[in-house]
Design an enzyme around this catalytic site. Sequence first.
Site, mmCIF file in Angstrom:
data_model
loop_
_atom_site.group_PDB
_atom_site.id
_atom_site.type_symbol
_atom_site.label_atom_id
_atom_site.label_comp_id
_atom_site.label_asym_id
_atom_site.label_seq_id
_atom_site.Cartn_x
_atom_site.Cartn_y
_atom_site.Cartn_z
ATOM 1 N N GLU A 20 29.676 14.694 -19.588
ATOM 2 C CA GLU A 20 28.377 15.132 -20.118
ATOM 3 C C GLU A 20 27.987 16.496 -19.577
ATOM 4 O O GLU A 20 28.005 16.734 -18.369
ATOM 5 C CB GLU A 20 27.293 14.112 -19.722
ATOM 6 C CG GLU A 20 25.876 14.539 -20.116
ATOM 7 C CD GLU A 20 24.836 13.467 -19.867
ATOM 8 O OE1 GLU A 20 25.003 12.670 -18.921
ATOM 9 O OE2 GLU A 20 23.842 13.436 -20.618
ATOM 10 N N HIS B 107 24.076 2.017 -18.180
ATOM 11 C CA HIS B 107 23.018 2.417 -17.243
ATOM 12 C C HIS B 107 23.149 1.678 -15.905
ATOM 13 O O HIS B 107 22.172 1.211 -15.329
ATOM 14 C CB HIS B 107 21.630 2.199 -17.860
ATOM 15 C CG HIS B 107 21.351 3.146 -18.993
ATOM 16 N ND1 HIS B 107 20.405 2.887 -19.959
ATOM 17 C CD2 HIS B 107 21.903 4.337 -19.313
ATOM 18 C CE1 HIS B 107 20.396 3.889 -20.826
ATOM 19 N NE2 HIS B 107 21.295 4.782 -20.458
ATOM 20 N N TYR C 225 34.616 3.338 -23.389
ATOM 21 C CA TYR C 225 34.341 2.264 -22.431
ATOM 22 C C TYR C 225 35.140 1.026 -22.836
ATOM 23 O O TYR C 225 34.901 0.448 -23.893
ATOM 24 C CB TYR C 225 32.841 1.937 -22.415
ATOM 25 C CG TYR C 225 31.993 3.192 -22.285
ATOM 26 C CD1 TYR C 225 31.715 3.746 -21.039
ATOM 27 C CD2 TYR C 225 31.509 3.852 -23.422
ATOM 28 C CE1 TYR C 225 30.968 4.914 -20.922
ATOM 29 C CE2 TYR C 225 30.766 5.016 -23.312
ATOM 30 C CZ TYR C 225 30.497 5.543 -22.063
ATOM 31 O OH TYR C 225 29.770 6.707 -21.968
ATOM 32 N N GLU D 201 27.680 14.305 -24.605
ATOM 33 C CA GLU D 201 28.173 13.285 -23.672
ATOM 34 C C GLU D 201 28.980 12.172 -24.328
ATOM 35 O O GLU D 201 28.612 10.997 -24.251
ATOM 36 C CB GLU D 201 26.997 12.692 -22.897
ATOM 37 C CG GLU D 201 25.816 12.235 -23.759
ATOM 38 C CD GLU D 201 24.695 11.644 -22.896
ATOM 39 O OE1 GLU D 201 24.976 10.709 -22.139
ATOM 40 O OE2 GLU D 201 23.555 12.122 -22.997
ATOM 41 N N ASP E 11 0.825 -1.218 0.000
ATOM 42 C CA ASP E 11 0.000 0.000 0.000
ATOM 43 C C ASP E 11 0.858 1.267 0.000
ATOM 44 O O ASP E 11 0.429 2.317 0.462
ATOM 45 C CB ASP E 11 -0.971 -0.006 1.182
ATOM 46 C CG ASP E 11 -0.246 -0.133 2.502
ATOM 47 O OD1 ASP E 11 0.993 -0.298 2.487
ATOM 48 O OD2 ASP E 11 -0.914 -0.068 3.554
ATOM 49 N N HIS F 154 27.221 4.729 -27.921
ATOM 50 C CA HIS F 154 25.981 5.528 -27.849
ATOM 51 C C HIS F 154 26.137 6.833 -28.612
ATOM 52 O O HIS F 154 27.212 7.172 -29.091
ATOM 53 C CB HIS F 154 25.564 5.759 -26.393
ATOM 54 C CG HIS F 154 26.588 6.474 -25.539
ATOM 55 N ND1 HIS F 154 26.796 7.829 -25.612
ATOM 56 C CD2 HIS F 154 27.460 6.013 -24.597
ATOM 57 C CE1 HIS F 154 27.724 8.179 -24.734
ATOM 58 N NE2 HIS F 154 28.167 7.089 -24.105
ATOM 59 N N ASP G 174 21.306 16.805 -16.522
ATOM 60 C CA ASP G 174 21.866 15.493 -16.859
ATOM 61 C C ASP G 174 23.373 15.684 -17.046
ATOM 62 O O ASP G 174 23.815 16.122 -18.105
ATOM 63 C CB ASP G 174 21.190 14.988 -18.147
ATOM 64 C CG ASP G 174 21.664 13.600 -18.550
ATOM 65 O OD1 ASP G 174 22.394 12.961 -17.770
ATOM 66 O OD2 ASP G 174 21.293 13.160 -19.657
ATOM 67 N N ARG H 58 32.955 9.016 -19.223
ATOM 68 C CA ARG H 58 31.990 9.832 -19.970
ATOM 69 C C ARG H 58 32.038 11.227 -19.372
ATOM 70 O O ARG H 58 32.236 11.389 -18.163
ATOM 71 C CB ARG H 58 30.577 9.242 -19.879
ATOM 72 C CG ARG H 58 29.516 10.089 -20.566
ATOM 73 C CD ARG H 58 28.189 9.355 -20.822
ATOM 74 N NE ARG H 58 27.471 8.966 -19.621
ATOM 75 C CZ ARG H 58 27.391 7.732 -19.148
ATOM 76 N NH1 ARG H 58 28.004 6.740 -19.762
ATOM 77 N NH2 ARG H 58 26.726 7.466 -18.043
ATOM 78 N N HIS I 198 15.404 12.398 -21.433
ATOM 79 C CA HIS I 198 15.505 12.192 -22.883
ATOM 80 C C HIS I 198 14.271 12.878 -23.442
ATOM 81 O O HIS I 198 13.213 12.278 -23.584
ATOM 82 C CB HIS I 198 15.545 10.699 -23.222
ATOM 83 C CG HIS I 198 16.762 10.021 -22.652
ATOM 84 N ND1 HIS I 198 16.824 8.696 -22.349
ATOM 85 C CD2 HIS I 198 17.984 10.521 -22.312
ATOM 86 C CE1 HIS I 198 18.023 8.400 -21.853
ATOM 87 N NE2 HIS I 198 18.732 9.495 -21.814
ATOM 88 N N ASP J 185 26.957 9.835 -13.182
ATOM 89 C CA ASP J 185 25.989 10.452 -14.097
ATOM 90 C C ASP J 185 24.762 10.751 -13.251
ATOM 91 O O ASP J 185 24.028 9.839 -12.857
ATOM 92 C CB ASP J 185 25.676 9.464 -15.230
ATOM 93 C CG ASP J 185 24.768 10.065 -16.301
ATOM 94 O OD1 ASP J 185 24.130 11.112 -16.039
ATOM 95 O OD2 ASP J 185 24.682 9.466 -17.392
ATOM 96 N N HIS K 229 21.233 14.144 -26.560
ATOM 97 C CA HIS K 229 19.779 14.053 -26.729
ATOM 98 C C HIS K 229 19.179 15.366 -26.267
ATOM 99 O O HIS K 229 19.824 16.132 -25.541
ATOM 100 C CB HIS K 229 19.220 12.877 -25.907
ATOM 101 C CG HIS K 229 19.696 12.838 -24.483
ATOM 102 N ND1 HIS K 229 19.136 13.613 -23.492
ATOM 103 C CD2 HIS K 229 20.721 12.167 -23.879
ATOM 104 C CE1 HIS K 229 19.777 13.387 -22.351
ATOM 105 N NE2 HIS K 229 20.757 12.529 -22.555
HETATM 106 N N1 GLY Z 1 21.557 9.907 -17.762
HETATM 107 C C1 GLY Z 1 21.076 9.377 -18.960
HETATM 108 C C2 GLY Z 1 21.783 9.886 -20.114
HETATM 109 O O1 GLY Z 1 22.869 10.417 -19.985
HETATM 110 O O2 GLY Z 1 21.305 9.860 -21.211
HETATM 111 MN MN MN Z 2 22.318 12.203 -21.175
HETATM 112 MN MN MN Z 3 23.526 11.320 -18.212
#
Ligand code: GLY
Ligand code: MN
Ligand code: MN
Length: 438
Positions: free
Chosen positions: A409, A244, A389, A385, A40, A351, A272, A407, A362, A261, A355
């Site tokens: 970003e 992720h 890797y 970003e 609940d 990647h 982000d 990374r 996103h 991140d 975005h």
């Molecule tokens: N934190 C998700 C991305 O960087 O797209």
């Molecule tokens: Mn991002």
């Molecule tokens: Mn990110």
Amino acid sequence: MKLKISQSEHQRRRIKLMELMGESSIAIIPSAHEVCRSRDTDFAFRQDSDFWYLSGFNEPDCVLVLIPNRKHGEYVMFNRERDLETETWHGRRFGQEGVLEHFGVDDAFPIEDIDDILPGLMEEKDKIFYALGANNHFDEQVMGWLNSLRKKVHQGELPVGELIDVRHLLHDMRLFKSAQEIKLMRHAAEVSARAHIRAMKKTRPGKWEWEIEAELKYEMALGACRFEAYNSIVAGGDNACILHYTENQHKLKTKDLLLIDAGGEYQGYAADITRTFPVNGKFSRVQKKLYNLVLKAQQAAIDEIYPGSDWSKPHKAAVKVLTEGMIELGLLKGRLLTLIKKEAYKKYYMHKTGHWLGLDVHDVGDYQVSGKPRALEAGMVLTVEPGIYIPASDKKASKEFRGIGIRIEDDVLVTDNGHDVLSKNTPKTIAEIEGLMA
Ligand code: GLY
Ligand code: MN
Ligand code: MN
């Protein structure tokens, strides 16, 4: 004072959408529901971004309806009724009177009455704007109303209108951020920068990833970003090669890098930001080489952000720098242009370089128009970003590179004459990071 979007801006958005919808139309936009986390206990409520964008109203179980030129009011809301006993247990509600008074609604009805009232409002409309497929339960309800109208057509009424996806119009509007929205996004980015700085200062060998996550959350909440825009990634060493990774439960080792991140959400707007730094505060020779490569790729990508550039250019710039670097480091063998064409870099950079960013991390908005990458225009916000890797399991890479994921970003606003990095207060060069951690 707490920043938020003004009621007049919400009204401007509704008017703009109704202009785009045109004559003889109706838009139906449901709010989010509460979602059970266990037994609940619910997850913290998060309003649906489209509903929030048009209303600024943060209650579940509502339906927002826009009907251009309706005599009794164009902005109709179905929402929960007030109920003192329920409110004593579960929190305040605005009720019908409250939304009329505080949210610019023209006509409000209890949500329980929607089956009796909404089909009548849809009748004789040529265009019905609705995001089919986003909400199964509500889809069924809308189909039920449409079918009830179709039955009436057999009895001599006008045909039922055409169903059109409201997201085409709405998401194009959301792609361009207003001055008020930029203020909120700047706040989210500044608070998130402070969170990253705190995390860098608190990181030590032997601490756990979740301890650093706690520092991030603390600083975000202190800056009125009560919720993260997405689950924070706090990834030591090889964990950074899981894009992720959100387990955040391993111990930090002195010779590893830590990839964070994390971004806060303010009034629905996301930051982000990713930074990668050494657990012990000093980059090793090898870590420096890889880090500076990613940094160079990021700067090359950011340089491609200005009005009249296009969506594909930052990614192309980053890929070129990264592929050159991979050749130099011996990670890839071959000619630059061939390796780019064959997308060989995807082995270590799998990647995209960014975005759209806004009410969703996103964010919405088309990346292509008529088959071509979208031109960048002032008011758009995007992330940049790039990363590299090299998992510990990669036996082909030189041993010294294995178990490193990096990374970097940032969140970048397109301005009239270039760009503005909203997250610029987050330390980024090796000198800045080592200086802070010393
Ligand atoms: N934190 C998700 C991305 O960087 O797209
Ligand atoms: Mn991002
Ligand atoms: Mn990110």
